[in-house]
Design a protein around this motif. Structure first.
Motif, short mmCIF file in Angstrom:
data_model
loop_
_atom_site.label_atom_id
_atom_site.label_comp_id
_atom_site.label_asym_id
_atom_site.label_seq_id
_atom_site.Cartn_x
_atom_site.Cartn_y
_atom_site.Cartn_z
N PHE A 21 -22.16 -33.01 -18.78
CA PHE A 21 -21.66 -33.79 -17.95
C PHE A 21 -21.89 -34.43 -16.81
CE2 PHE A 21 -18.25 -36.02 -16.35
CZ PHE A 21 -17.50 -36.28 -17.35
N LEU A 22 -22.00 -33.86 -15.93
CA LEU A 22 -22.46 -34.14 -14.58
C LEU A 22 -24.29 -34.85 -15.43
CD1 LEU A 22 -21.37 -31.69 -12.68
CD2 LEU A 22 -21.08 -34.58 -12.70
N THR B 121 -19.64 -29.12 -18.40
CA THR B 121 -19.76 -29.42 -16.84
C THR B 121 -20.58 -29.64 -16.22
OG1 THR B 121 -17.57 -28.24 -16.42
CG2 THR B 121 -18.79 -29.12 -14.72
N GLN C 69 -14.78 -38.89 -20.24
CA GLN C 69 -14.21 -38.62 -19.80
C GLN C 69 -13.00 -38.22 -20.23
OE1 GLN C 69 -13.43 -38.54 -14.81
NE2 GLN C 69 -14.94 -40.66 -15.10
N GLU D 152 -6.18 -34.84 -26.44
CA GLU D 152 -4.81 -33.73 -25.55
C GLU D 152 -3.54 -34.34 -26.31
OE1 GLU D 152 -3.44 -30.01 -23.90
OE2 GLU D 152 -2.11 -32.24 -23.96
N MET E 210 -14.66 -33.33 -22.45
CA MET E 210 -13.48 -33.21 -21.61
C MET E 210 -12.31 -32.47 -21.99
SD MET E 210 -13.70 -34.27 -18.75
CE MET E 210 -13.35 -33.52 -16.81
N GLY F 3 -12.45 -23.76 -20.52
CA GLY F 3 -12.42 -23.17 -19.13
C GLY F 3 -11.19 -22.59 -18.93
N GLY G 237 -17.99 -23.07 -19.91
CA GLY G 237 -17.03 -24.76 -19.60
C GLY G 237 -17.75 -25.06 -18.46
N PHE H 67 -9.64 -37.79 -22.35
CA PHE H 67 -8.86 -36.91 -22.25
C PHE H 67 -7.75 -36.87 -22.55
CE2 PHE H 67 -6.00 -33.24 -20.48
CZ PHE H 67 -6.80 -32.14 -21.32
N ASP H 68 -6.81 -37.72 -22.69
CA ASP H 68 -6.08 -37.76 -22.75
C ASP H 68 -5.62 -38.69 -24.26
OD1 ASP H 68 -6.33 -38.17 -20.05
OD2 ASP H 68 -4.39 -39.55 -19.75
N ILE I 263 -14.50 -29.07 -21.98
CA ILE I 263 -14.50 -27.97 -20.85
C ILE I 263 -12.70 -27.16 -20.26
CG2 ILE I 263 -14.47 -28.45 -18.06
CD1 ILE I 263 -16.19 -31.09 -18.64
N TYR I 264 -11.40 -28.53 -20.76
CA TYR I 264 -10.30 -27.75 -20.36
C TYR I 264 -9.58 -26.84 -21.84
CZ TYR I 264 -5.32 -27.54 -21.98
OH TYR I 264 -4.18 -26.96 -22.05
#
Lengths: 322, 323
Positions: free
Chosen positions: B301-302, B298, B255, B261, B278, B285, B294, B257-258, B281-282
């Protein structure tokens, strides 16, 4: 021999501790220093705190024609240009601040940081509250009531534990967009109202509560709902505290979800979003205020952690271990 | 359920019936939200991943497996998978290893346990985005602490002993975030830096559960060295903890992301070397409104996350009882 090995252990752990702590040190240090000191890497931890000119203060009240006219009496023998120069000089002198003060005041003035912090509290607070309101009765029913379909529901809870909410962010986003909820508090809160983890944790905790307690409450004529809130809730405080830690830490620090659903409306920004926006706004020289902002955002949880360390770590352990 | 001594037979039965109703009432809100917020989105992601849906588009076309095919054939997605897996493969073992190492060291200390625990746990509490920005400043090529510190080694004997530093002194220190050879590793480093304290706490908790007398027994059996005791007693006893720690570290690693980005606002880092799932996807999507692709990411990912968790369930099944 023993002392030597103890010494080596400390040496090793200290190196690790240093690497862990340096960014925090730097953050606070930068938040106190002047741009020049940051640029040249001087000034130690605090910087010299020599007075510096706050250019924004100067720019905001630059003397105009009228000011020059008004000041003519004070400077009888000067030309307009010189009067203007003198006024600017005076203004600059009145706009001197200490770097630390400059950084922190700009953090609050440049960006509506108070607003962001307030949003952070509103969002994390309502998420936790709603999670408890939804999860507690469910956990009680799953642990203490016998009914057809209980195993199925619990199986569903276990299955949902597999789903990280961040992973289904896209369909959630579409749903909220269809409902016209993007850029609202609801968008920040709604997807988190259900915490299967919370249900699971609470259920495990309730399993340990003796049935006699509940039976006694029923004998006293209590309804099931008041048993949940007046009997189970007080006994569940340790578990709730653990869950609160998880929930609040995760949502205060969350950046991904707010970034998805808050697109542009600054009055809804949570602290991380505000910091991100602040970073994009400023040019590279304003590191001081940016680090002050970062410090302000990081501080609440760190302070809470330092004050209630033992509880925190117990809480993480209690809720972390399935 | 406790039997109430003198009560007539039919009271429990009547109560059972009324309990059933109340039970469903108590569960209803949670159940509804679970379905609406967790299950429906998964199904819709599945459906959308076979379409070219985008918000506000007039029509939706069924594209079959096109989106998935793109993920496995286009180079930018290949980079995404590569970066994500590299991140997971690097971050998980190191942050689990460091967590365990720190826990063992701290646990064996005579004094000073609390202070290390506190320090190592600080990054877990801190807002990752804020810390990413601090690291960005520290890794700044000219005014950052990291390169400044490295430069102090230039002209000393260290430069000759460490060729990498010597090269840096001669040709300039790394750009860290601007260089595709370093960008992903910086992201990995930040992931480890931020997360291993959490694992440490879980391991410390696990260590308190290791029975003391097992050590004595092991010693009697001739396990004298610390390593032997670890191998024979500590490590097996920490088995369930390890399975759990590895699983959540994996899921968290997927996951990421932070940091991506924050440090690479243009997206994915230099030549997409740190293009994580992640983030993809952002970007696809939300930013580009390509919801079909996207959603396909997802789903992928799942699937990864579920595989990991199911493996974990299998491994710990014997140890944990849910009811």
């Amino acid at each position: 021999m023993k002392r030597i090995s103890e010494f080596f252990k400390h040496a090793l752990l200290l190196v690790g501790a240093l690497i862990v702590i340096v960014p925090f040190y730097q953050m606070v240090s930068y938040s106190l220093k002047s741009p020049a000191e940051i640029e040249r890497g001087i000034g130690g931890f605090m910087g010299a705190q020599e007075l510096m000119v706050d250019e924004r203060c100067v720019g905001s009240s630059m003397p105009d024609r009228a000011d020059v006219e008004a000041a003519r009496g004070d400077y009888p023998n000067l030309t307009d240009t010189d009067i203007l120069g003198a006024l600017v000089e005076k203004l600059r002198a009145s706009c001197m601040v200490r770097p630390a003060v400059f950084n922190y005041t700009s953090a609050f003035k440049e960006a509506p940081l108070m607003r962001y912090l307030l949003n952070g509290m509103i969002v994390t607070g309502s998420i936790f509250l709603l999670q408890v309101i939804v999860a507690l009765p469910a956990a009680y029913a799953l642990s203490k009531l016998k009914f057809w379909g209980r195993e199925t529901v619990f199986g569903l809870v276990l299955f949902c534990l597999l789903i990280p909410v961040h992973a289904i962010a896209l369909p959630l986003y579409i749903g909220l967009a269809k409902l016209g909820l993007i850029n609202t508090y609801a968008a920040l809160v709604v997807p988190w109202t259900i915490s299967v983890f919370g249900i699971f944790l609470m259920r495990q905790f309730f399993m340990t509560v003796p049935d006699e307690l509940i039976d006694a409450a029923r004998m006293d004529g209590m309804g099931e709902l008041s048993i949940v809130w007046r009997v189970m809730l007080p006994t569940a405080v340790p578990a709730l505290l653990a869950f609160a830690i998880f929930s609040v830490v995760a949502h205060w620090n969350d950046y991904f979800w707010p970034r998805m659903v808050i697109t542009g409306d600054r009055s809804l920004f949570t602290p991380p979003l505000g910091l991100r926006e602040f970073k994009a706004d400023i040019d590279g020289s304003l590191y001081g205020p940016m680090m002050a902002t970062a410090t302000v955002i990081v501080t609440p949880l760190i302070v809470a952690f330092l004050l209630a360390q033992r509880r925190f770590i117990e809480g993480i352990t209690l809720s972390g271990m399935k | 359920m406790a039997v109430l001594g003198t009560s007539p037979r039919d009271i429990p039965r009547r109560r059972a019936r009324s309990q059933r109703g109340t039970a469903w009432l108590l569960i209803a809100p949670a159940l509804t939200l679970m379905v609406l917020i967790l299950l429906v989105p998964i199904l819709s992601a599945l459906v959308l991943s076979f379409t070219d849906y985008s918000l506000a588009a007039p029509e939706v076309k069924w594209v079959g497996f096109d989106n998935y095919e793109k993920i496995f054939t286009r180079s930018s997605y290949e980079k995404m998978l590569w970066a994500t897996f590299t991140y997971v493969v690097v971050v998980v073992p190191i942050s689990v290893g460091l967590g365990l190492g720190a826990a063992l060291l701290i646990n064996s200390l005579a004094r000073g346990k609390e202070i290390y625990k506190t320090i190592y746990f600080l990054p877990v509490m801190a807002t990752l985005l804020a810390m990413a920005i601090v690291w960005e400043l520290m890794l700044h090529p000219t005014i950052g602490t990291v390169n400044r510190t490295l430069q102090m080694g230039c002209g000393t004997v260290i430069e000759r002993l460490w060729p990498w530093l010597g090269d840096g002194c001669a040709n300039g220190m790394p750009l860290w975030l601007g260089d595709k050879d370093y960008a992903l590793w910086v992201i990995c480093f930040l992931g480890i830096w931020q997360g291993f304290g959490f694992n440490m706490v879980l391991y410390l908790a696990g260590l308190t559960g290791v029975p003391r007398d097992l050590y004595n027994a092991a010693e009697m059996d001739g396990a004298r060295s610390g390593w032997e005791r670890f191998r024979l007693v500590t490590w097996p006893a920490l088995g369930p903890t390890t399975v759990f720690v590895v699983t959540i570290t994996c899921i968290r690693a997927f996951q990421v992301f932070d940091t991506v980005e924050a440090l690479f606002p243009q997206g994915g880092g230099p030549s997409k070397s740190a293009y994580m799932m992640m983030y993809a996807i952002y970007e696809k999507g939300i930013k580009q409104n390509l919801i079909g692709i996207g959603s396909a990411i997802t789903m992928l990912f799942l699937i990864f996350v579920m595989i990991i968790t199911i493996i974990q369930r299998r491994l710990t099944e014997r140890k944990v009882h849910y009811s």
